[in-house]
Design an enzyme around this catalytic site. Structure first.
Site, PDB file in Angstrom:
ATOM      1  N   THR A  93       0.860  -1.191   0.000  1.00 31.21           N
ATOM      2  CA  THR A  93       0.000   0.000   0.000  1.00 31.21           C
ATOM      3  C   THR A  93       0.888   1.231   0.000  1.00 31.21           C
ATOM      4  OG1 THR A  93      -1.642  -1.198   1.290  1.00 31.21           O
ATOM      5  CG2 THR A  93      -1.844   1.192   1.231  1.00 31.21           C
ATOM      6  N   LYS A 168      -7.470   1.810  -2.803  1.00 27.02           N
ATOM      7  CA  LYS A 168      -7.024   1.319  -1.491  1.00 27.02           C
ATOM      8  C   LYS A 168      -7.083   2.452  -0.450  1.00 27.02           C
ATOM      9  CE  LYS A 168      -4.895  -1.222   1.618  1.00 27.02           C
ATOM     10  NZ  LYS A 168      -5.046  -2.553   2.113  1.00 27.02           N
ATOM     11  N   LYS A 236       0.666   4.707   8.425  1.00 30.96           N
ATOM     12  CA  LYS A 236       1.348   5.058   7.170  1.00 30.96           C
ATOM     13  C   LYS A 236       0.322   5.268   6.040  1.00 30.96           C
ATOM     14  CE  LYS A 236       2.446   1.587   4.754  1.00 30.96           C
ATOM     15  NZ  LYS A 236       1.869   0.823   3.647  1.00 30.96           N
TER      16      LYS A 236
HETATM   17  P1  NAP Z   1       5.712  -6.616   7.169  1.00 33.40           P
HETATM   18  O1  NAP Z   1       5.301  -7.877   7.812  1.00 33.40           O
HETATM   19  O2  NAP Z   1       6.309  -5.540   8.002  1.00 33.40           O
HETATM   20  O3  NAP Z   1       6.737  -6.994   5.990  1.00 33.40           O
HETATM   21  C1  NAP Z   1       7.374  -5.989   5.246  1.00 33.40           C
HETATM   22  C2  NAP Z   1       8.288  -6.647   4.245  1.00 33.40           C
HETATM   23  O4  NAP Z   1       8.892  -5.620   3.448  1.00 33.40           O
HETATM   24  C3  NAP Z   1       9.440  -7.440   4.890  1.00 33.40           C
HETATM   25  O5  NAP Z   1       9.689  -8.573   4.110  1.00 33.40           O
HETATM   26  C4  NAP Z   1      10.594  -6.433   4.817  1.00 33.40           C
HETATM   27  O6  NAP Z   1      11.866  -7.043   4.802  1.00 33.40           O
HETATM   28  C5  NAP Z   1      10.315  -5.801   3.483  1.00 33.40           C
HETATM   29  N1  NAP Z   1      10.942  -4.470   3.330  1.00 33.40           N
HETATM   30  C6  NAP Z   1      10.651  -3.348   4.018  1.00 33.40           C
HETATM   31  N2  NAP Z   1      11.429  -2.335   3.585  1.00 33.40           N
HETATM   32  C7  NAP Z   1      12.224  -2.818   2.613  1.00 33.40           C
HETATM   33  C8  NAP Z   1      13.224  -2.279   1.773  1.00 33.40           C
HETATM   34  N3  NAP Z   1      13.580  -0.982   1.866  1.00 33.40           N
HETATM   35  N4  NAP Z   1      13.824  -3.094   0.889  1.00 33.40           N
HETATM   36  C9  NAP Z   1      13.469  -4.388   0.791  1.00 33.40           C
HETATM   37  N5  NAP Z   1      12.535  -4.980   1.548  1.00 33.40           N
HETATM   38  C10 NAP Z   1      11.916  -4.203   2.444  1.00 33.40           C
HETATM   39  O7  NAP Z   1       4.495  -5.906   6.402  1.00 33.40           O
HETATM   40  P2  NAP Z   1       3.190  -6.618   5.789  1.00 33.40           P
HETATM   41  O8  NAP Z   1       2.134  -6.622   6.830  1.00 33.40           O
HETATM   42  O9  NAP Z   1       3.587  -7.857   5.095  1.00 33.40           O
HETATM   43  O10 NAP Z   1       2.754  -5.496   4.721  1.00 33.40           O
HETATM   44  C11 NAP Z   1       3.332  -5.400   3.443  1.00 33.40           C
HETATM   45  C12 NAP Z   1       2.550  -4.364   2.638  1.00 33.40           C
HETATM   46  O11 NAP Z   1       1.184  -4.821   2.502  1.00 33.40           O
HETATM   47  C13 NAP Z   1       2.488  -2.992   3.295  1.00 33.40           C
HETATM   48  O12 NAP Z   1       2.536  -1.983   2.321  1.00 33.40           O
HETATM   49  C14 NAP Z   1       1.119  -2.997   3.987  1.00 33.40           C
HETATM   50  O13 NAP Z   1       0.608  -1.689   4.167  1.00 33.40           O
HETATM   51  C15 NAP Z   1       0.309  -3.827   3.026  1.00 33.40           C
HETATM   52  N6  NAP Z   1      -0.857  -4.513   3.626  1.00 33.40           N
HETATM   53  C16 NAP Z   1      -0.736  -5.175   4.819  1.00 33.40           C
HETATM   54  C17 NAP Z   1      -1.850  -5.818   5.336  1.00 33.40           C
HETATM   55  C18 NAP Z   1      -1.797  -6.551   6.663  1.00 33.40           C
HETATM   56  O14 NAP Z   1      -2.855  -6.944   7.181  1.00 33.40           O
HETATM   57  N7  NAP Z   1      -0.630  -6.809   7.219  1.00 33.40           N
HETATM   58  C19 NAP Z   1      -3.065  -5.807   4.643  1.00 33.40           C
HETATM   59  C20 NAP Z   1      -3.125  -5.179   3.417  1.00 33.40           C
HETATM   60  C21 NAP Z   1      -2.011  -4.538   2.912  1.00 33.40           C
HETATM   61  P3  NAP Z   1      12.597  -7.459   6.176  1.00 33.40           P
HETATM   62  O15 NAP Z   1      12.151  -8.860   6.472  1.00 33.40           O
HETATM   63  O16 NAP Z   1      14.039  -7.368   5.863  1.00 33.40           O
HETATM   64  O17 NAP Z   1      12.173  -6.475   7.233  1.00 33.40           O
END
Ligand code: NAP
Length: 293
Positions: A93, A168, A236
């Site tokens: 997102t 979104k 965010k």
């Molecule tokens: P998360 O668990 O915090 O995972 C984030 C991922 O991004 C990790 O693999 C992290 O790597 C990687 N990352 C972050 N910064 C990076 C960079 N500069 N370079 C390379 N890799 C990087 O987050 P998530 O919940 O999976 O969410 C991912 C996305 O989906 C976000 O944009 C979020 O807003 C969206 N989203 C989330 C949900 C939810 O329910 N969680 C629902 C809908 C949408 P590391 O392992 O090295 O930290």
């Protein structure tokens, strides 16, 4: 289509598992290499040393990283490995501007781009029942629909690049309003000394019923806030919504209020909890009042 996943967090890892189940997963990469190695070993797929190496092996590349600058960094490092005709899909997102910027970065390499933010939370990612909001060209959408079917229950093409992220943003404003309403109402029910499970049951089966009440009501009222969708991530997203509204010279009350509440939660160390942790703030509304009506 040989598919690679970049970003194996709460969303990316289960998305990769479902792509694997459907026979599409070719390669994974994660910034913290251990996570990628673990998943690669478990699923017996290739683990790339960097995004460009993943790009060299894949026809479709799916991103799931945190914020705008992360998407831009990852796309920059993909470029040396991209072959013409590759499709890059970003499920993170981020802002509509970032989506447009990514499309422009990929265009000279002959790669196509879809912004594809998702809704449905980690449950939806695990169960392969996400709702995907797509922005991009129709021909590209048609090319990848079969692959996206393996991670989603609903795929909606909203318009050109950026339309997915705009949709979104609308979704995130609604989610904030629902969180505000449910947590405040359940704190009110607590103050009224009502049986909370019954309140959740009866209100959930009438006009006030909603997904958040059904799924998070029973946990928040037991002080359980395991993620879920993290407060810091929704904060965010709402900052993106605020910025978009400012372009119309408008401040959206639900967005402004929720940003303040989430900031308080983050400062108190609850940023990694589920967004239903807003219940903590709502309970405080009644906590200082000794009146018994
Ligand atoms: P998360 O668990 O915090 O995972 C984030 C991922 O991004 C990790 O693999 C992290 O790597 C990687 N990352 C972050 N910064 C990076 C960079 N500069 N370079 C390379 N890799 C990087 O987050 P998530 O919940 O999976 O969410 C991912 C996305 O989906 C976000 O944009 C979020 O807003 C969206 N989203 C989330 C949900 C939810 O329910 N969680 C629902 C809908 C949408 P590391 O392992 O090295 O930290």
């Amino acid at each position: 289509m040989k598919t690679g996943v970049i970003g194996l967090g709460a969303m990316g890892a289960p998305i990769a598992r479902n792509l694997h189940k459907a026979g599409y997963l070719q390669c994974v990469w994660n910034r913290t290499p251990d996570k990628a190695q673990q998943l690669g070993d478990e699923l017996k797929v290739s683990v790339a040393h960097d995004p460009a190496m993943l790009a060299r092996q894949c026809e479709l590349i799916l991103l799931s990283v945190s914020a705008d600058s992360d998407v831009l960094d990852v796309v920059q490092s993909l470029l040396p490995g991209l072959a013409p005709g590759t499709v890059v899909i970003d499920t993170s997102t981020v802002s509509r501007e970032t989506a447009r910027q990514v499309a422009d970065m990929l265009q000279p390499a002959g790669a196509a781009f879809l912004d594809a933010p998702v809704s449905g939370g980690t449950e939806g990612a695990r169960q392969g029942t996400l709702a995907i909001m797509l922005g991009g060209e129709t021909a590209v959408v048609e090319q990848v629909t079969a692959v996206l079917d393996s991670i989603a229950a609903s795929i909606t093409h909203m318009g050109p690049v950026g339309s997915g992220q705009a949709t979104k943003a609308v979704n995130q404003v609604m989610a904030a309003g629902i969180n505000q309403a449910v947590t405040e109402a359940l704190a009110f029910a607590t103050a009224l000394e009502l049986p909370l499970d019954k309140v959740i049951g009866v209100t959930g089966s009438g006009a006030a019923g909603n997904w958040f009440l059904d799924h998070r009501g029973p946990t928040m009222t037991r002080n359980k806030y395991d993620p879920g969708f993290r407060v810091a991530l929704h904060h965010k997203d709402l900052a993106i919504c605020k910025h978009m509204a400012e372009q119309f010279d408008v401040a959206m009350p639900v967005v402004e209020m929720t940003l303040i509440h989430y900031r308080r939660l983050m400062e108190a160390g609850y940023g990694d909890e589920d967004i239903s942790a807003l219940f903590r703030e709502k309970l405080k509304l009644f906590a200082g009042n000794n009146k018994r009506p």
